[in-house]
Design a protein around this motif. Sequence first.
Motif, mmCIF file in Angstrom:
data_model
loop_
_atom_site.group_PDB
_atom_site.id
_atom_site.type_symbol
_atom_site.label_atom_id
_atom_site.label_comp_id
_atom_site.label_asym_id
_atom_site.label_seq_id
_atom_site.Cartn_x
_atom_site.Cartn_y
_atom_site.Cartn_z
ATOM 1 N N LEU A 197 25.856 15.277 -67.213
ATOM 2 C CA LEU A 197 26.567 16.503 -67.576
ATOM 3 C C LEU A 197 27.537 16.920 -66.478
ATOM 4 O O LEU A 197 28.655 17.360 -66.767
ATOM 5 C CB LEU A 197 25.571 17.628 -67.864
ATOM 6 N N LEU B 104 28.310 23.527 -72.526
ATOM 7 C CA LEU B 104 28.001 24.348 -71.352
ATOM 8 C C LEU B 104 28.810 25.637 -71.249
ATOM 9 O O LEU B 104 28.717 26.347 -70.252
ATOM 10 C CB LEU B 104 28.186 23.513 -70.077
ATOM 11 N N TRP C 125 21.883 26.437 -74.204
ATOM 12 C CA TRP C 125 21.735 26.865 -72.813
ATOM 13 C C TRP C 125 21.897 28.377 -72.719
ATOM 14 O O TRP C 125 22.646 28.977 -73.472
ATOM 15 C CB TRP C 125 22.818 26.206 -71.945
ATOM 16 N N ARG D 177 23.359 31.351 -70.303
ATOM 17 C CA ARG D 177 24.246 31.539 -69.160
ATOM 18 C C ARG D 177 23.456 32.224 -68.066
ATOM 19 O O ARG D 177 22.663 33.111 -68.323
ATOM 20 C CB ARG D 177 25.469 32.339 -69.576
ATOM 21 N N VAL E 171 24.643 27.403 -66.199
ATOM 22 C CA VAL E 171 23.838 27.554 -67.406
ATOM 23 C C VAL E 171 22.458 26.960 -67.153
ATOM 24 O O VAL E 171 22.282 26.124 -66.266
ATOM 25 C CB VAL E 171 24.480 26.873 -68.634
ATOM 26 N N ARG F 88 28.375 23.511 -62.826
ATOM 27 C CA ARG F 88 29.487 22.570 -62.691
ATOM 28 C C ARG F 88 30.449 22.991 -61.592
ATOM 29 O O ARG F 88 31.048 22.156 -60.929
ATOM 30 C CB ARG F 88 30.210 22.423 -64.023
#
Length: 187
Positions: A88, A109, A124, A126, A143, A157
């Motif tokens: 991911l 995401l 997911w 947040r 997330v 990320r």
Amino acid sequence: RIVESVTGESLDLYAREHIFEPLGMSSTRFMPDAEYAAECAPTTVDGDGRMLRGVVHDPLARECMGGVSGNAGLFSTLDDLAVYAAMLLNDGEWRGVRVLSPRSVEALLTAPRGFEEWGRALGWSRCEGYSGVGGDLLSQSAVGHTGATGTSMVIDRELDIAVIVLTNYRHCQERVGVADLRSKIAS
């Protein structure tokens, strides 16, 4: 049901063939066989008071969905989940194997446009507001996903990190605040 409708395959079969096997996630599966289940932490207690291993804790997933559900019932290891998280973080690819497009990862995401205030992405939470998954040092784009037994995975990320917690607090005599624990570990 969406995966089954679109692909004609059950979620467990599709995930195994198109995600887990290509990524080398050999210890990730729904409905583990007896040998694998013996290695699993107990998840729940049956009506006779026996601890069950390799059986999903969530009663809806266990009883209504046959043990295979998008929200519960997946058994894995830290090593396999680290591969999934790395995929991911690498826009759907790991070690030259692409299982998702960068656009699909972005869609997974990120909160759907117009629904940002719900605090959810696709599968997911947040890591802001009411969410107890993320710590206070993660970015606003982080997330996470939690399990009823205390497990969690956080993907950030922006910071290029993942935090994975594998625990089972369901059978503790002392009821601990697992949400607070997950948040502190993420921090």
